[in-house]
Design an enzyme around this catalytic site. Structure first.
Site, PDB file in Angstrom:
ATOM      1  N   ASP A 295      -7.744  -7.359   0.376  1.00 35.03           N
ATOM      2  CA  ASP A 295      -6.858  -7.569   1.524  1.00 35.03           C
ATOM      3  C   ASP A 295      -7.672  -7.251   2.760  1.00 35.03           C
ATOM      4  OD1 ASP A 295      -6.629  -4.479   1.137  1.00 35.03           O
ATOM      5  OD2 ASP A 295      -5.752  -4.863   3.100  1.00 35.03           O
TER       6      ASP A 295
ATOM      7  N   ASP B  84       0.860  -1.175   0.000  1.00 37.47           N
ATOM      8  CA  ASP B  84       0.000   0.000   0.000  1.00 37.47           C
ATOM      9  C   ASP B  84       0.904   1.234   0.000  1.00 37.47           C
ATOM     10  OD1 ASP B  84       0.929   0.318   2.568  1.00 37.47           O
ATOM     11  OD2 ASP B  84      -0.975  -0.157   3.548  1.00 37.47           O
TER      12      ASP B  84
END
Lengths: 377, 377
Positions: A268, A93
């Site tokens: 996720d 991320d």
């Protein structure tokens, strides 16, 4: 088996899609669930064990890794894959989400965000350019743009400001990513809160900029499931068909099935690992709390037909004991059992799409959850 | 491969002995190290992993298991082997040592010891008969007599009182053990502190009572290594040759080598597992503290020639990071690496005895430790 980033759509069943992502570190079968490797480890799991459970891809957190051990150090050691002994695909991320949720004294400006570390109070700056640079140093196969994710409910003015800022950062990330080694991918992130109009503006603008994949961000932040599903329904048709779609931070098994039905390819979530550490199991019977006294004398395993040794080879009484006694093995076993369940669910969904029986699969799976756990002894 | 308890002496090298214990759950190659399975789990390890590292036998703690989950419960679930998924050999201690070190309000009388649980303050009584009964319910292949272990230094009067009480309890344990299922073993425990005369009285009296094996207790309680070795030298010749000798709660790798040289066959100790959880590794280079900053950028593994993946397949930088970040995987990896080192050491000692080169082996091993860790990068 590995090459530059690409996405291949294999087949569809309604809006649900079966696909395959190719990356420099191998293949990801989609729909895919990405276990969290937050601090360069999936908590309580050996990396080869995560692989054996069926994971094609892990998520690494830029925020955590930039603070400790630092991206320059990881780069000098040969990159995140080597550092954490995971030679398969990694998505990182951008750090934005954790800056918003964990760091203190954060200040968001057009230029980027400054904040203090939650570990030692040290000051950091994260700009779109730095977020790309860090992810490049880590060696991520898939990097994410820096964005601003705001908590819902929020006013339209705030949602729009964050969405516009995220768009500006998206362009800067794309420009910065031109210097990344070939073959890697950068995903844009659709923002716009629960406002369909703002989501539309964001999705269209990102498509115009052009990314290797598109994420839907700013969900799973407290809104009801219907709101999330409505936004997915609004956004998915606006995203280019030939690129993967990633729903960030989602979700429960039920969220996953419903989002796959709506065309999402990647997920996720902390739930399977975090709940596993707290004695809550995800199973085909729905959630099972191993701390509950009903398990104290139960010789039966969590799920006798599970392919996962953690769910199949230990009694509920033993799992209950391990959590009562605060033993690490309890967290280790339930983390494995939960990840196994999530990854089995993805495998089953892929098979159902390939065989064009996704709706039946979803209904049968839901029925299993609704029937609940096996009756007490 | 399994049968009633027996001990076979295969060969000797000086006082060092190579042997084999047969039990209802399989074979134990001696000299043997027994990892601690305190609360029905070797902390941070999967049972099949402990086995793969080379452990033939685990130690279970009667004190912990009697408090939680309770021996009656474990018996109803099929015994400790089944409960903890360890189908191999188990030795249980009598609970005496932990009652002395962990419980509160303990009162020692001829009849037994009463105490309050360190978990919830509940009252318990542990008599020689109850200690045998609990170990029988757990299904231990080898049970230990209840004894009183006192901390050194202590006055002769106190040492003698505890030794005499332990002898009386030894007789009662032996009598109670007559009701145990056939094939299982009961060991007596030599007490007597650092007083050679009292140790002699204890060893002779126990030999007269007759046990399947003999432990030396009351050591590794703070005395210098020379004191421990002197007592071993005094006691070992008094014990019957054709039975295994177990040095309780010992020790460092150096303690193990020196005690094997003196004729000890079995050991248990918290050091490899406890230190592993606190970043301290035992290696052929001696102790290595992975929290030390010198490892932060070190790409090299703990020991590149180790057979243990934890020691061989992860960088020191990564291990250092895991401990700095309080990640479970750090404790998991170093526990495995330490147990592996201890078990390799036992394997190497057995080979050295078989080949009658134990003294050379001990000298070379000591030299490795004294040379210290590999130099920093």
């Amino acid at each position: 088996m590995s090459g530059p980033f690409s996405f291949r759509l294999i087949s569809t069943d309604g809006t649900a899609r079966l696909g395959e992502i190719e990356t420099p570190h191998g293949r990801v079968r989609t729909p895919a669930f990405m276990p969290l490797g937050t601090q360069a480890t999936v908590k309580g799991m050996y990396p080869d064990q995560v692989r054996a459970l069926g994971a094609d891809i892990l998520l690494g957190n830029t925020y955590h890794l930039m603070l400790r051990p630092g991206p320059e150090r990881i780069a000098a050691l040969g990159g995140l894959h080597w550092f954490m002994n995971w030679p398969h695909v990694i998505l990182t991320d951008s750090g934005g989400f954790q800056v918003m949720s964990l760091a203190s004294l954060r200040k968001i400006e057009e230029r980027g965000v400054t904040f203090r570390s939650h570990i030692d109070g040290a000051s950091y700056e994260l700009t779109p350019e730095r977020a790309v640079e860090i992810q490049t140093m880590l060696g991520a196969d898939i990097a994410m743009q820096l964005d601003e994710c705001i908590r819902l409910p929020a006013g339209r003015h705030d949602i729009e400001r964050a969405m516009r800022l995220s768009l500006a950062w998206a362009e800067r990330c794309k420009r910065a990513f031109e210097h990344a080694p070939p073959g890697r991918a950068l995903f844009g992130i659709v923002q716009g809160g629960d406002d369909p109009e703002l989501r539309t503006v964001s999705a269209r603008a990102l498509s115009d900029i052009g990314f290797h994949g598109y994420a839907v961000g700013g969900l799973a932040v407290g809104e009801p499931q219907e709101v999330m599903l409505r936004i997915i329904d609004d956004v998915v048709p606006l995203l280019p068909d030939r690129h993967p779609r990633y729903l960030m931070g989602v979700g429960t098994p039920d969220d996953l099935v419903k989002a796959v039905a709506r065309g999402i390819d990647m997920f996720d979530c902390a739930l399977p690992t975090r709940n596993g550490r707290h004695a809550l199991a995800f199973t085909r019977f729905g959630p099972v709390n191993l701390k509950n006294a009903r398990h104290a004398d139960d010789w039966r395993p969590l799920d006798e037909v599970s392919p996962c040794p953690a769910a199949r080879d230990y009694s509920r009484a033993y799992l209950h004991h391990l959590f009562k006694a605060n033993e690490m093995l309890g967290a280790m076993l339930l983390t494995a059992a939960n990840l196994s369940y999530y990854l089995e669910l993805m495998t089953a969904m892929r098979a159902a799409i390939a065989e064009r029986r996704f709706a039946e699969f979803a209904a049968a799976t839901k029925e299993g959850w609704e029937n609940g756990d096996i009756p007490p002894l």
